[in-house]
Structure formats: C-alpha cells, structure tokens
Design an enzyme around this catalytic site. Structure first.
Site, PDB file in Angstrom:
ATOM      1  N   GLU A 178       9.682 -12.829 -12.963  1.00  0.00           N
ATOM      2  CA  GLU A 178       8.845 -11.859 -12.253  1.00  0.00           C
ATOM      3  C   GLU A 178       8.150 -10.859 -13.185  1.00  0.00           C
ATOM      4  O   GLU A 178       7.079 -10.372 -12.870  1.00  0.00           O
ATOM      5  CB  GLU A 178       9.609 -11.131 -11.144  1.00  0.00           C
ATOM      6  CG  GLU A 178      10.641 -10.137 -11.592  1.00  0.00           C
ATOM      7  CD  GLU A 178      11.314  -9.411 -10.419  1.00  0.00           C
ATOM      8  OE1 GLU A 178      10.673  -9.144  -9.408  1.00  0.00           O
ATOM      9  OE2 GLU A 178      12.509  -9.102 -10.547  1.00  0.00           O
ATOM     10  N   CYS A 224       0.819  -1.208   0.000  1.00  0.00           N
ATOM     11  CA  CYS A 224       0.000   0.000   0.000  1.00  0.00           C
ATOM     12  C   CYS A 224       0.860   1.268   0.000  1.00  0.00           C
ATOM     13  O   CYS A 224       2.014   1.240   0.418  1.00  0.00           O
ATOM     14  CB  CYS A 224      -0.876   0.024   1.233  1.00  0.00           C
ATOM     15  SG  CYS A 224      -1.763  -1.500   1.526  1.00  0.00           S
ATOM     16  N   TRP A 284      -3.175  -2.420  -1.453  1.00  0.00           N
ATOM     17  CA  TRP A 284      -2.781  -3.734  -1.980  1.00  0.00           C
ATOM     18  C   TRP A 284      -3.413  -4.744  -1.031  1.00  0.00           C
ATOM     19  O   TRP A 284      -2.984  -4.871   0.118  1.00  0.00           O
ATOM     20  CB  TRP A 284      -1.252  -3.824  -1.986  1.00  0.00           C
ATOM     21  CG  TRP A 284      -0.681  -5.019  -2.670  1.00  0.00           C
ATOM     22  CD1 TRP A 284      -0.499  -5.203  -4.007  1.00  0.00           C
ATOM     23  CD2 TRP A 284      -0.163  -6.205  -2.045  1.00  0.00           C
ATOM     24  NE1 TRP A 284       0.099  -6.422  -4.250  1.00  0.00           N
ATOM     25  CE2 TRP A 284       0.306  -7.053  -3.063  1.00  0.00           C
ATOM     26  CE3 TRP A 284      -0.051  -6.639  -0.725  1.00  0.00           C
ATOM     27  CZ2 TRP A 284       0.870  -8.296  -2.820  1.00  0.00           C
ATOM     28  CZ3 TRP A 284       0.513  -7.884  -0.467  1.00  0.00           C
ATOM     29  CH2 TRP A 284       0.971  -8.693  -1.517  1.00  0.00           C
ATOM     30  N   LYS A 317      14.620 -12.398 -12.671  1.00  0.00           N
ATOM     31  CA  LYS A 317      14.294 -11.236 -13.516  1.00  0.00           C
ATOM     32  C   LYS A 317      13.311 -11.648 -14.598  1.00  0.00           C
ATOM     33  O   LYS A 317      12.364 -10.959 -14.898  1.00  0.00           O
ATOM     34  CB  LYS A 317      15.606 -10.743 -14.153  1.00  0.00           C
ATOM     35  CG  LYS A 317      15.884  -9.309 -14.259  1.00  0.00           C
ATOM     36  CD  LYS A 317      16.080  -8.472 -13.064  1.00  0.00           C
ATOM     37  CE  LYS A 317      15.166  -8.619 -11.929  1.00  0.00           C
ATOM     38  NZ  LYS A 317      15.684  -8.213 -10.647  1.00  0.00           N
ATOM     39  N   LYS A 331       6.908  -3.390  -4.766  1.00  0.00           N
ATOM     40  CA  LYS A 331       8.305  -2.983  -4.765  1.00  0.00           C
ATOM     41  C   LYS A 331       8.949  -3.256  -3.416  1.00  0.00           C
ATOM     42  O   LYS A 331      10.084  -3.701  -3.331  1.00  0.00           O
ATOM     43  CB  LYS A 331       8.394  -1.487  -5.108  1.00  0.00           C
ATOM     44  CG  LYS A 331       9.818  -0.938  -5.139  1.00  0.00           C
ATOM     45  CD  LYS A 331      10.626  -1.589  -6.235  1.00  0.00           C
ATOM     46  CE  LYS A 331      12.065  -1.122  -6.266  1.00  0.00           C
ATOM     47  NZ  LYS A 331      12.907  -2.057  -7.049  1.00  0.00           N
ATOM     48  N   HIS A 377      20.432 -34.413 -11.444  1.00  0.00           N
ATOM     49  CA  HIS A 377      19.875 -35.092 -10.266  1.00  0.00           C
ATOM     50  C   HIS A 377      18.359 -34.943 -10.219  1.00  0.00           C
ATOM     51  O   HIS A 377      17.762 -35.104  -9.159  1.00  0.00           O
ATOM     52  CB  HIS A 377      20.528 -34.547  -8.988  1.00  0.00           C
ATOM     53  CG  HIS A 377      21.997 -34.848  -8.933  1.00  0.00           C
ATOM     54  ND1 HIS A 377      22.495 -36.098  -8.660  1.00  0.00           N
ATOM     55  CD2 HIS A 377      23.081 -34.065  -9.180  1.00  0.00           C
ATOM     56  CE1 HIS A 377      23.814 -36.075  -8.720  1.00  0.00           C
ATOM     57  NE2 HIS A 377      24.190 -34.846  -9.041  1.00  0.00           N
ATOM     58  N   ARG A 394       4.471   0.716  -6.329  1.00  0.00           N
ATOM     59  CA  ARG A 394       4.471  -0.206  -5.203  1.00  0.00           C
ATOM     60  C   ARG A 394       3.449  -1.321  -5.391  1.00  0.00           C
ATOM     61  O   ARG A 394       3.488  -2.317  -4.688  1.00  0.00           O
ATOM     62  CB  ARG A 394       4.152   0.551  -3.911  1.00  0.00           C
ATOM     63  CG  ARG A 394       5.233   1.527  -3.502  1.00  0.00           C
ATOM     64  CD  ARG A 394       4.761   2.402  -2.382  1.00  0.00           C
ATOM     65  NE  ARG A 394       4.543   1.651  -1.164  1.00  0.00           N
ATOM     66  CZ  ARG A 394       5.376   1.636  -0.135  1.00  0.00           C
ATOM     67  NH1 ARG A 394       6.465   2.337  -0.174  1.00  0.00           N
ATOM     68  NH2 ARG A 394       5.121   0.927   0.946  1.00  0.00           N
ATOM     69  N   ASN A 430      -1.173   1.355   6.406  1.00  0.00           N
ATOM     70  CA  ASN A 430      -0.332   0.345   5.758  1.00  0.00           C
ATOM     71  C   ASN A 430       0.090  -0.640   6.821  1.00  0.00           C
ATOM     72  O   ASN A 430       0.381  -0.240   7.948  1.00  0.00           O
ATOM     73  CB  ASN A 430       0.942   0.969   5.169  1.00  0.00           C
ATOM     74  CG  ASN A 430       0.675   1.689   3.870  1.00  0.00           C
ATOM     75  OD1 ASN A 430      -0.462   1.776   3.433  1.00  0.00           O
ATOM     76  ND2 ASN A 430       1.731   2.207   3.280  1.00  0.00           N
ATOM     77  N   GLY A 431       0.187  -1.901   6.446  1.00  0.00           N
ATOM     78  CA  GLY A 431       0.641  -2.914   7.405  1.00  0.00           C
ATOM     79  C   GLY A 431      -0.455  -3.921   7.669  1.00  0.00           C
ATOM     80  O   GLY A 431      -1.446  -4.003   6.932  1.00  0.00           O
ATOM     81  N   GLU A 455      19.671 -14.733 -10.343  1.00  0.00           N
ATOM     82  CA  GLU A 455      19.119 -13.406 -10.589  1.00  0.00           C
ATOM     83  C   GLU A 455      18.480 -13.327 -11.984  1.00  0.00           C
ATOM     84  O   GLU A 455      17.409 -12.741 -12.160  1.00  0.00           O
ATOM     85  CB  GLU A 455      20.223 -12.345 -10.415  1.00  0.00           C
ATOM     86  CG  GLU A 455      19.786 -10.918 -10.666  1.00  0.00           C
ATOM     87  CD  GLU A 455      18.636 -10.428  -9.769  1.00  0.00           C
ATOM     88  OE1 GLU A 455      18.246 -11.147  -8.840  1.00  0.00           O
ATOM     89  OE2 GLU A 455      18.117  -9.337 -10.049  1.00  0.00           O
TER      90      GLU A 455
HETATM   91  O1  M6R Z   1      14.123  -3.839  -0.936  1.00  0.00           O
HETATM   92  P1  M6R Z   1      14.810  -5.150  -0.870  1.00  0.00           P
HETATM   93  O2  M6R Z   1      16.143  -5.161  -1.549  1.00  0.00           O
HETATM   94  O3  M6R Z   1      14.921  -5.681   0.546  1.00  0.00           O
HETATM   95  O4  M6R Z   1      13.865  -6.159  -1.650  1.00  0.00           O
HETATM   96  C1  M6R Z   1      14.113  -7.536  -1.668  1.00  0.00           C
HETATM   97  C2  M6R Z   1      13.255  -8.214  -2.707  1.00  0.00           C
HETATM   98  O5  M6R Z   1      11.898  -8.025  -2.422  1.00  0.00           O
HETATM   99  C3  M6R Z   1      13.549  -7.713  -4.125  1.00  0.00           C
HETATM  100  O6  M6R Z   1      14.882  -7.858  -4.460  1.00  0.00           O
HETATM  101  C4  M6R Z   1      12.681  -8.484  -5.123  1.00  0.00           C
HETATM  102  O7  M6R Z   1      13.080  -9.814  -5.198  1.00  0.00           O
HETATM  103  C5  M6R Z   1      12.712  -7.804  -6.498  1.00  0.00           C
HETATM  104  N1  M6R Z   1      11.392  -7.748  -7.039  1.00  0.00           N
HETATM  105  C6  M6R Z   1      13.524  -8.516  -7.503  1.00  0.00           C
HETATM  106  O8  M6R Z   1      13.537  -7.838  -8.711  1.00  0.00           O
END
Ligand code: M6R
Length: 612
Positions: A492, A2, A76, A489, A607, A508, A27, A102-103, A485
């Site tokens: 997601e 949120c 959210w 990428k 985010k 395996h 976000r 938020n929370g 990574e």
């Molecule tokens: O803000 P942070 O670096 O702690 O976030 C960690 C993950 O949520 C963040 O890296 C997430 O995996 C990204 N969406 C990857 O692109």
C-alpha cells in the site's frame, strides 16, 4: 476520502478552515475549496485543483477571504474527474444555497433529470451539485426555511452524506445534515465548528456533539441546535475528547507513519491497562458480563483491510485458548451473501476509524438479525462505536498515516484480552495460565521498543531491495496472519506488488512466479510449525528465491536457510503477531521512503473508507 470543515464565530473563518483542512490531508484528496461569508454580503467561493497549498496561495493563506462564517472541503473524486469545477463548495445558480458534501448520492442521475425538467442547469459532473440544487428547489418551492428544505431533500435522496450548507438568506448560520458519513460538531463559547474528523478541530475545541444519522443541525454563535426529520428539536449533550492536539502532529518525525510506529508501546500499554481492574481483565464495563460470555455459542469477526488481518490472527488465538468457534469475514462480502448467524453467537466488528462503510453495514446487518455485537474501535463516538451493543476502545490516539500501525497492534491486543477472558470465564484455562498470558501481554511494549531500536538493519535491507518487482510473504497459522498484514503494509505504501501465502499453499500455483532473485519473506514464529515452513522456504530457495527469515531469538538455525534473518524477542506464540509485524511495518516504511513515495498519503488510498 473527502474532508469537511466549517466555522462560525467571532474569528476570521478562512484561516481556521485552511488549518482544519490541513489536518485532514491524510484522508486523501485531489482538490479543495472554501466558501466564506462576511456578514450578509454574498458568499465568496475559491477552489483549487491539487494540494491545499494551491488554495492557501490563492487566498493569501485565507487572509483575502474575509468573513466569520465559512465552509471548506477537500475532495476525493467519485463522480467526475478531479478538477476545479468539480471541487466543492457547490453553489445553486443564484447563490441561494452553497454546500460541501461527503458521501455518495446514489440516485443523483434521476434527481438531476427531475431538476433539469424544472430548468436547473449543471456546471459540474458531481452528485453534490445535484443535491445542492435539490435543496435550493425545495427551499424555494415550500418557503418554510432551511431545516424543512433539508428534511425534504433527505427524504428524497438515497446514499450517504455529510452535508454542510450555507443559505444566502441566513447569514451567520450554517446548516448540517447527516446520513452514514462521519461528521461531528465542535462547540465553544460563541463559536461552532463542524468537521468530518476530530483532528480538524482539535486545536480549537475538544468539546463535541455527535450528530446522529438522519439528523440536522443549525450552527450559529449561539451554539448548535439539532433536529430530527420531522423538524423537532433533539436535545443533545456534549462530550469531551481526551485526545491531545499535539498527538495529531508529527512531533519531529519525518512522517506520521514512523511516529505512529514509535507510539505503539505506549498505545499498547494504555490499551491493556484500560481493560484491567485490580490487575485482572474486566470486560463488564463494556457490557460483557461473565454469564453473557459463558452463553456465547460462537464468534464471527467482520472487518476490512488490516482490521480483517487482526481478525485472522485473533481467530487462531480465540480457538486455541478459549476453544470457541470463530469465523472471520471481510465486511464487504459479509452482507451480500445472506450470512447465517447463530442467535446465541456474537459478531465482533473491528475498525480503527469506526466509520468504514462496509464494516458499519455489516454491524447493522448483524444487529438487524438480533445478534449481540461488540466493536473494537479507536475513534470515540464514531458511528460503529455508537451503534454496537458493546465497545472495546483501543487507546491508540489519533492515527493519521493511511497505513495503519498502532491501530492494528492495539486491535490485536484488544482481541487477545477478550480471548484470554473468554478462556478464563469459560473454564478453558486455569488461574496460572491466565496469569501467565496476562504477564506475557504486558511484556509487549518493552519488546516492541527493542525491535524499533534495531530498525537500521531493516532500513539497510529495504534500500537493497526497494526496486523489487514482486515480494512474497509465507507463513503458517498465526504467521500467515502476520504475512497478510506485512504484505499489505508493503504494497500500500511502496507500490511493490506483494502477496501473502499460507506457506503450504504456495506449491498449488503461486510457486510458478518464483524466479531468480525473487524476494520471499518466511515468517516463522510458531515453534510447532517451524520446520514445515522452513521446508517451504527451501522449496522457493531452490527455485532461485532470495530468502528473508523473520523469527524469534533462539532460532539461529534460520540462518542456515535464509539469506538474511530478522529476529524478534520471544513471547508466548499466541501473541507473536504483535511483535513480528513491527519489522514488517518498518520494511514497508523504508521501501516507500527509498522509492521516494508519499509515505503517509499513498496514491488512490484514503484513511477512512466511508463509501462502499
Ligand atoms: O478504519 P478501519 O480500521 O475500519 O479501516 C480498515 C481498512 O481500511 C484499513 O485497515 C486499511 O486496510 C489500511 N490502509 C491498512 O493500512
């Protein structure tokens, strides 16, 4: 997650709130709402399901909601489906209290039952409506004012919250309360702002005051006054944020993600320079003096998502050049398994936002155990930055796209710098090696520019494979960390299923998934492991896989094995993740574009993950 914006001042609040919320769109959200107050008239609330444009339409871009005091929210969904009813702001039955939150309120069910026994009715399924009515209950029961009602509520609720509240009896004032959810207060002459994230208010002020956990504040045109749970005033200083408002805009790029990919050379250069003093790495400014570095027995790196992948890559670098034992942990697992930490060890938490709930909790766990903590963080003044013993700030600037790019590479660079310094101070490398590593690091910006210049090949390739069902990434050592990574990428933002495998592990089990035409990306930047990974690539090729090779210039023999090869400039092998990840960021981006997805705001993702 949120987003929150609040404003009190001499201007019309609604357009400012809408603009602020638009800066928080990244976000992730499913509904939005505003509550605005004109003098001592009744608060007006407008909500809308879906995009912010719906709310803008309903309020004629905010012009139909008159008043200088207001709060706004993008929701959210956690408790209750995305709907107009569940959207914030929420209001107590007679309008005494209006709030956004938020929370997560963990004991909301129990509190709801308590309130129902006191004749409160509920119109939504949210935990926020419960907290609004609990504030209303204490406010009316004790009749000692907003701060007291908020403090009583804070003592009663369990969970996390950034609460922004308007009381009908206090026109021209906004009250806030915070625990474990990000919130900052912006100040300017005769104006006060509150937001869950910096970009929301950057256009108006860069002077902010950080509200700490379990604190409250009263905002008015006279400024912000902070209180602790006892209701005592807490003196605070304001800090100036260096980020430029323009840095949080697209600047001619179609998506933030591409803009941020392009910003990496500069962000990396700035991050390297920030750690240098007279041309040498200086960690003293962040509290890591040489005698401390010499005394550390081992390192535990804790993080989530891409930041965790940085940890996996950093582990190889630390152990190889500084010869210090390192283990890497997912923050969401770390705290639930009663970790055993060496009292002379150091915990490094890595987080772009500095607000990731699991990482923050892991940091607190380590601190409670009395272990030294170092945070690699991008957002200045974030919770993790404020709570860690030592902080290494990456200078990536605001990162808006949900898929991290410059956040990830600057975190890598920060960990390289720390590893090199540890190696030097602990006598594992001599001056010549030290200078060599540092000079190699400094070549990163130019080399990344070169990779970006060649992006058309990746675009072409992505268009060809964008309909792939599954993609596998394989590599060994640091190349495996790059695969993790690259795979994240891709999945997601393109929603194509992908997995990263340590190349030797494939046979395996996972190799049974390889079919005719399955795309397998072999990452081979580590000279010593080159042949071994190529053998694994051949194993999948002979089972029908289509192979993309990702290697360094010079390894042209890769073309004998791979159907398509991408080259990155040569660099010392320890730092190759920082280069090889760039084509994979581009691959994820172009897959996503080719599939018509919302690149910057992928479905279901936020985010900054501020809930566990
Ligand atoms: O803000 P942070 O670096 O702690 O976030 C960690 C993950 O949520 C963040 O890296 C997430 O995996 C990204 N969406 C990857 O692109």
């Amino acid at each position: 997650m949120c987003g929150i914006v609040g404003y009190i001042g001499d201007k019309q609040a609604a357009p400012i709130l809408l603009e602020g919320l638009s800066k928080l769109e990244y976000r992730g959200y499913d509904s939005a709402g505003l509550a605005v107050r004109d003098g001592d008239k009744k608060v007006k609330v407008v909500k809308s399901k879906g995009r912010l444009s719906g709310l803008a339409e309903k309020t004629n871009d905010g012009k139909s909601l008159k008043g200088n005091c207001g709060i706004g929210h993008t929701r959210w969904a956690t408790h209750g489906e995305p709907s107009e009813t569940n959207a914030h702001p929420h209001v107590a039955d007679d309008g005494t209290v209006t709030a956004v939150h938020n929370g997560i309120i963990e004991n909301y069910q129990e509190l709801k039952e308590k309130l129902q026994r006191h004749d409160y009715n509920f119109y939504s399924q949210t935990d926020t409506e419960v907290v609004v009515k609990l504030i209303d209950y204490y406010y009316k029961k004790y009749q000692v004012g907003p701060i007291d009602a908020l403090a009583k509520t804070m003592v009663r609720v369990r969970g996390s919250y950034a609460l922004v509240v308007m009381f009908a009896d206090y026109p021209g004032e906004i009250y806030v309360a915070r625990k474990d959810s990000p919130m900052i207060i912006g100040v300017k002459d005769k104006e006060c702002f509150v937001a869950s994230d910096v970009p929301a208010i950057l256009n108006y002020t860069r002077d902010v005051i950080y509200i700490d956990n379990l604190e409250m504040a009263r905002l008015s045109t006279d400024g912000a006054v902070f209180y602790n749970l006892d209701g005592d005033v807490v003196p605070k200083e304001s800090s100036h944020i260096d980020w430029d408002a323009k840095a949080a805009e697209k600047g001619g790029f179609e998506h933030f993600m591409m803009k941020e990919i392009y910003e990496q050379p500069k962000a990396i250069e700035d991050t390297i320079n920030s750690a240098l003093n007279d041309g040498k790495i200086d960690l003293e400014a962040m509290g890591l003096k040489d005698d401390i570095i010499k005394d550390i027995s081992d390192i535990t790196i804790v993080a989530c998502g891409s930041a965790y992948h940085v940890g996996v890559a950093a582990q190889y670098v630390f152990e190889d050049i500084a010869r210090i034992p390192v283990r890497v942990e997912l923050a969401s697992e770390f705290r639930y398994r009663n970790p055993i930490l060496n009292e002379k060890g150091m915990v490094i938490v890595i987080s772009q936002s500095g607000e990731t709930a699991d990482t923050l909790a892991a940091l607190r766990e380590a601190k409670e155990m009395g272990i030294r903590t170092l945070a690699i963080v991008n957002v200045v003044g974030s919770s993790i930055a404020r709570e860690a013993d030592n902080v290494f700030y990456t200078l990536a600037g605001p990162e808006i796209s949900v898929a991290t790019t410059k956040g990830y590479t600057t975190q890598l660079v920060a960990s390289y710098l720390i590893a090199i310094q540890f190696a030097k101070v602990r006598g594992k490398i001599d001056d010549k090696q030290y200078d060599y590593y540092l000079s190699e690091l400094k070549t990163l910006p130019e080399k990344i520019n070169k990779i970006i210049d060649d992006k058309d090949r990746i675009q072409w390739f992505s268009a060809k494979f964008a309909n792939a069902k599954d993609v596998f990434f394989i590599g060994r050592g640091i190349d495996y960390a790059i695969c993790l990574e690259g795979s994240l990428k891709l999945k997601e933002i393109s929603y194509v299923h992908s997995e990263a495998y340590a190349a030797g592990e494939l046979k395996h089990g996972t190799i049974s998934l390889i079919e005719d035409g399955t795309l397998v990306i072999g990452v081979i930047t580590q000279p010593e492991l080159y042949e071994k990974t190529v053998s694994n690539m051949l194993e999948v090729k002979s089972r029908g896989a289509y192979l993309m090779g990702l290697t360094s210039y010079g390894h042209y023999e890769t073309e004998d094995t791979a159907n398509f090869t991408v080259y990155v400039p040569k660099i010392d092998e320890h730092f190759s993740a920082c280069l090889a990840v760039i084509p994979l960021q581009l691959l994820g981006y172009y897959f996503s574009v080719a599939r018509g997805n919302d690149v910057d705001k992928p479905r279901n993702l936020a985010k900054s993950v501020t809930v566990e």
